[in-house]
Design a protein around this motif. Sequence first.
Motif, PDB file in Angstrom:
ATOM      1  N   ILE A   1       1.733  -4.704   8.493  1.00  0.00           N
ATOM      2  CA  ILE A   1       0.621  -4.144   7.966  1.00  0.00           C
ATOM      3  C   ILE A   1      -0.074  -3.271   8.338  1.00  0.00           C
ATOM      4  O   ILE A   1      -0.353  -2.613   6.576  1.00  0.00           O
ATOM      5  N   TYR A   2       0.218  -2.543   9.089  1.00  0.00           N
ATOM      6  CA  TYR A   2      -0.789  -1.579   9.265  1.00  0.00           C
ATOM      7  C   TYR A   2      -0.621  -0.419   8.728  1.00  0.00           C
ATOM      8  O   TYR A   2      -1.424   0.330   8.068  1.00  0.00           O
TER       9      TYR A   2
ATOM     10  N   ILE B   1       1.605 -14.195  14.317  1.00  0.00           N
ATOM     11  CA  ILE B   1       2.264 -13.185  13.833  1.00  0.00           C
ATOM     12  C   ILE B   1       1.950 -12.610  14.512  1.00  0.00           C
ATOM     13  O   ILE B   1       1.996 -11.885  15.276  1.00  0.00           O
ATOM     14  N   PRO B   2       3.837 -12.375  14.626  1.00  0.00           N
ATOM     15  CA  PRO B   2       4.385 -10.300  15.925  1.00  0.00           C
ATOM     16  C   PRO B   2       3.942  -9.375  15.287  1.00  0.00           C
ATOM     17  O   PRO B   2       3.502  -9.682  14.530  1.00  0.00           O
ATOM     18  N   GLN B   3       4.015  -9.151  16.806  1.00  0.00           N
ATOM     19  CA  GLN B   3       3.732  -7.153  16.377  1.00  0.00           C
ATOM     20  C   GLN B   3       4.073  -6.843  15.399  1.00  0.00           C
ATOM     21  O   GLN B   3       4.069  -5.809  14.959  1.00  0.00           O
TER      22      GLN B   3
ATOM     23  N   HIS C   1       0.705  -0.035   5.909  1.00  0.00           N
ATOM     24  CA  HIS C   1      -0.412  -0.044   4.856  1.00  0.00           C
ATOM     25  C   HIS C   1      -1.697  -0.507   4.615  1.00  0.00           C
ATOM     26  O   HIS C   1      -2.145   0.397   3.233  1.00  0.00           O
ATOM     27  N   VAL C   2      -2.039  -1.107   5.539  1.00  0.00           N
ATOM     28  CA  VAL C   2      -4.252  -0.730   5.373  1.00  0.00           C
ATOM     29  C   VAL C   2      -3.797   0.914   5.214  1.00  0.00           C
ATOM     30  O   VAL C   2      -4.908   1.436   4.901  1.00  0.00           O
ATOM     31  N   GLY C   3      -3.112   1.698   6.129  1.00  0.00           N
ATOM     32  CA  GLY C   3      -4.148   3.272   5.755  1.00  0.00           C
ATOM     33  C   GLY C   3      -3.661   3.553   4.970  1.00  0.00           C
ATOM     34  O   GLY C   3      -3.701   4.577   4.706  1.00  0.00           O
ATOM     35  N   CYS C   4      -2.784   3.380   3.558  1.00  0.00           N
ATOM     36  CA  CYS C   4      -3.375   4.076   2.781  1.00  0.00           C
ATOM     37  C   CYS C   4      -3.695   3.538   1.705  1.00  0.00           C
ATOM     38  O   CYS C   4      -3.691   3.639   0.419  1.00  0.00           O
ATOM     39  N   GLU C   5      -4.835   2.783   2.245  1.00  0.00           N
ATOM     40  CA  GLU C   5      -6.045   2.179   1.126  1.00  0.00           C
ATOM     41  C   GLU C   5      -7.160   3.726   0.429  1.00  0.00           C
ATOM     42  O   GLU C   5      -8.008   3.193   0.756  1.00  0.00           O
ATOM     43  N   LYS C   6      -6.044   4.751   0.232  1.00  0.00           N
ATOM     44  CA  LYS C   6      -7.141   6.365  -0.445  1.00  0.00           C
ATOM     45  C   LYS C   6      -7.471   5.438  -1.749  1.00  0.00           C
ATOM     46  O   LYS C   6      -8.676   6.246  -1.936  1.00  0.00           O
TER      47      LYS C   6
ATOM     48  N   GLY D   1       0.988  -1.100   0.302  1.00  0.00           N
ATOM     49  CA  GLY D   1      -0.020   0.097  -0.260  1.00  0.00           C
ATOM     50  C   GLY D   1       0.932   1.043  -0.138  1.00  0.00           C
ATOM     51  O   GLY D   1       0.906   1.837  -0.824  1.00  0.00           O
ATOM     52  N   THR D   2       1.777   1.193   0.513  1.00  0.00           N
ATOM     53  CA  THR D   2       3.018   2.294   1.395  1.00  0.00           C
ATOM     54  C   THR D   2       3.578   2.541   0.046  1.00  0.00           C
ATOM     55  O   THR D   2       3.511   3.603  -0.838  1.00  0.00           O
ATOM     56  N   VAL D   3       3.729   1.820  -1.783  1.00  0.00           N
ATOM     57  CA  VAL D   3       4.631   1.672  -2.492  1.00  0.00           C
ATOM     58  C   VAL D   3       4.242   2.557  -3.297  1.00  0.00           C
ATOM     59  O   VAL D   3       3.693   3.388  -4.319  1.00  0.00           O
TER      60      VAL D   3
END
Length: 472
Positions: A200-201, A192-194, A203-208, A136-138
């Motif tokens: 993950i979070y 899944i480690p912290q 990239h999820v924040g970049c779902e514009k 997502g950030t890419v």
Amino acid sequence: MVTLLFPWAKYMDNDVMVVVVPFVAQGHLNQLIHLGRILSGYNLPIHIVGTTTHNRQAKLRIHGWNHNYTNIHFHEFETPHFDSPPPNPNSSTKFPSHLIPSFKASSHLGGPFAKLLAGISKTTRRVVVIHDYLMGTVVQDVVSLPNAEDVFHCASAFTTCSYLWEEKGKPCLDDVESYTPLSKMPIFQDLIPQEFWEFIYSHVGCEKFNSGNIHDTCKVFDGKFIDYLSKEGISGSTKQWALGPFNPVSINKNEDPTKRHKSLNWLDKQAQNSVIYVVFGSTTSFSNEQIQELANGLEKSGQKFIWVLRDADKGDIFKGEGRKIELTKGFEERVEGKGLVVREWAPQLDVLAHVATGGFMSHCGWNSSMESITMGVPIAAWPMHSDQPRNATLITEVLKTGVNVGDWGRNGDVVTSSVIEETIRILMDSDEGNEMRKRAKKIGENVRRSVEEEGVTRMEIDAFVAHIIRHN
């Protein structure tokens, strides 16, 4: 040359370009590169963006198609150096934490991607960006271009639906057959480690901007959950596209016999459905104790097997030597003629498609799960981390084409040889296993037919291509 999927494809304009941005883990790379192969068959120019190392890795391992596709273009960029520790076979959890540095390094593709996208967008009417949700950030600069569209996500609908169902408080569903496997989903701790959750979070924040979700799945067996995802209130109005299987559904049997893998020659000598194929993907690292228990279980089961015995990938598979895994002295001699140990990358699709293969012991990564479903092979499910337990639930509880390997060490415990032996016997030498094999074969036949003309997947891909080349 590319073989066009349809006669009319050659008349399509080339003013639509597809840019594919896979995540750098092997399973993710494999899926989206195969999707690029499928879309290239519609005479669409495909641009695949990745790091130099991971594109090289993916092209080395891609299986089931000719690399000489004239309209698939790989764009490879260097990323900053990262220190990646070796896999830890004695870790209490099976998540490949040693790969996180290489995962984070992939975020540096953002700058090169933005420049590439800006250049492409000036020469074409529309750019369609298909990216992994972990990139997502890419791809976040997509929103700045007026002629770019962003379509994302690659997973089974069941797994995706299970996460959304949990987020919404596990509401009761009218369809009992669908609700039951979701309600039986076991609770998994520390899969899944912290540190990776934070990744993950980010990239999820970049779902514009997201015009649709692509799933490497097939409506033949996953249609009910695609329908759930399509309902208002689950994914809103976002379009869901079930375009799978991405992997090839047939094997080229005219290959050069001198280049044929030894496992296939060995399989040629075995009876139909008599061999269990054992492999745990590119991110699993077993302890010496667990390897010995697995060896003992295979031997005591009395069943024929191919065991791909290799450690998890390093951050850069081309640097340094990997771990050399030793088996107990005399094991390979004792199982000679009955079992074959392979210590390199094996042609999994070919093995699963072979008539002698009657079972698959797997970590249930989605690539392996989808390939097994496509080829009609039942699974002994031994998931390790991430979405794998959910994939295993789909196979064992929904499709009923597999059996769990005991409790598969969910708390870091070693799975004993007796549990492994019992599971193999159930899958390979019991009425229950035979019924699973029949169901798996039927589903596989239907999935393979789905990509033929007027098949459900072929029509879905047609609709997707029509959507991205539209003129409004």
